[in-house]
Write an enzyme that holds these catalytic residues in place. Structure first.
Site: not given
Length: 389
Positions: A247, A273, A293, A333
């Site tokens: 983005s 996404a 990711d 993460c």
């Protein structure tokens, strides 16, 4: 002035070796509340037992972060130089080139401090009041150990607000903030002041290498590409087509520049996404490899349920655009979602896609991101790779 002492009437975590002591585990009396945030303190039990030296913040849920099991430890430039030298020795054994995370907070005995190295340049993140108060000593220690030409303070992590700290980015030394990063035989361009985190994500190094090893002759969709870490290495390994989806226009511009530096081509796509994956799925488009990711969906414990739902949805949408016999990689993460919950949500998303999947790799960060044995929370990165039918 003598050093203040924090008393543990309970201290259960400290008794089992954790470097974190929470505010509800200490005697938070008026004397403790009056201690300046970030002050170095001794920690003892009510019976006088020594738990060590740490720094204290009465405003934080994690009230004490221990630096040593010994009380009255001298904390200054010499202390930080010793810890950084130990960390450097380990990295020199792990890597041939000076591109890595040099200091990984609790994993290197330096809670609240992160240092990434890019040759003769370092970026420094001080995420706690304790490390902020030690800034001069830390910078002096870095000079003694590395003598870096360029030093950038990336003190802009959102978590600093929990410690009562402001957000800022500062060039301590040097002028250039755009640098070249060497990793897995590729060359990437990173922006150390405008980019995310410290400018680069070393934690995915080994996962990028694994994916690249499977990429020859494949079409690859690198979702949440950022500056193209996965996609560019896949292209360099012989992928026939690489789409980098993100983005951020500045991030994609750096990805294109990095692709040129490696003599490969990518197709940048600026889009959300989730929206783009849904569009591709509706159009029946597929890729041999789909890599996702994303940024953390679970930034705090209160975000767990909506964040878990987002990972489930991502797995379903990503599976929908993975070709038969293809490879799907999903990462998180978010340290606030446990590995088993993340795996369960990904599995649920795959099931909803109607695809049969085999988990072929479950991994975390590279060895330059060591985990404190008594602090599983520090193992934040989770990367799952599936082979789909």
């Amino acid at each position: 002035m003598s050093r203040k002492t924090i008393i543990l009437p309970k201290g259960r975590r400290a008794r089992i070796g954790s470097p974190w002591i929470f505010s509800n585990e200490i005697r938070m009396d008026e004397a403790a509340k009056a201690i300046a945030p970030g002050s170095v303190v001794n920690v003892r039990g009510e019976d006088g037992r020594a738990f060590g030296t740490g720094y204290f913040n009465p405003r934080s849920l994690i009230a004490v972060r221990l630096l040593s099991e010994d009380c009255d430890l001298a904390v200054g430039a010499d202390f930080f130089a010793q810890r950084l030298s130990r960390a450097l020795k380990l990295r020199d054994e792990l890597y041939d080139r000076p591109f890595y995370r040099l200091a990984h907070a609790e994993g290197d005995g330096l809670p609240g401090l992160v240092v990434d190295r890019f040759g003769d340049t370092v970026t420094v993140q001080m995420g706690t009041a304790g490390m902020e108060r030690q800034q001069e000593a830390i910078l002096a220690a870095l000079d003694a150990v590395l003598k870096p030409r360029t030093v950038v303070l990336r003190n802009d992590a959102p978590s600093r607000a929990l410690e009562g700290l402001d957000s800022h980015v500062k060039m301590v030394r040097g002028e250039g903030h755009r640098i070249a990063v060497e990793e897995n035989g590729a060359r990437y361009i990173a922006d150390l002041t405008e980019g995310q985190k410290t400018g680069w994500y070393y934690d995915q190094r080994d996962n990028r290498a694994f994916i690249a090893g499977l990429a020859k002759g494949k079409s690859v969709l690198d979702a949440y590409s950022y500056t193209g870490g996965f996609g560019i290495l896949a292209a360099k390994a012989g992928a026939r087509e690489v789409v980098c989806l993100d983005s951020s226009a500045p991030a994609l511009a750096l990805a294109e520049e990095s692709a040129r530096a490696n003599g490969v081509s990518i197709k940048p796509v600026k889009a959300d996404a989730f929206e783009e994956l849904a569009r591709l799925g509706a159009a029946g488009e597929t890729f041999d490899m789909v890599l996702a990711d994303p940024p953390p969906f679970v930034k705090s414990k209160k975000d767990l349920e909506p964040g878990a739902k987002a990972y489930r949805k991502l797995a379903r949408l990503a599976a929908d655009v993975t070709a038969p016999g293809g490879i799907l990689k999903i990462a998180s993460c978010s340290h606030n979602i446990p590995p088993e919950r993340f795996a369960a949500e990904c599995a649920a998303g795959l099931q909803r896609s109607g695809r049969r999947a085999a988990l072929i790799r479950s991994a975390g960060a590279g060895p330059d991101h060591p985990v404190h044995p008594m602090l599983p929370e520090s193992a934040y990165l989770k990367a799952l790779v599936y082979a789909l039918d």
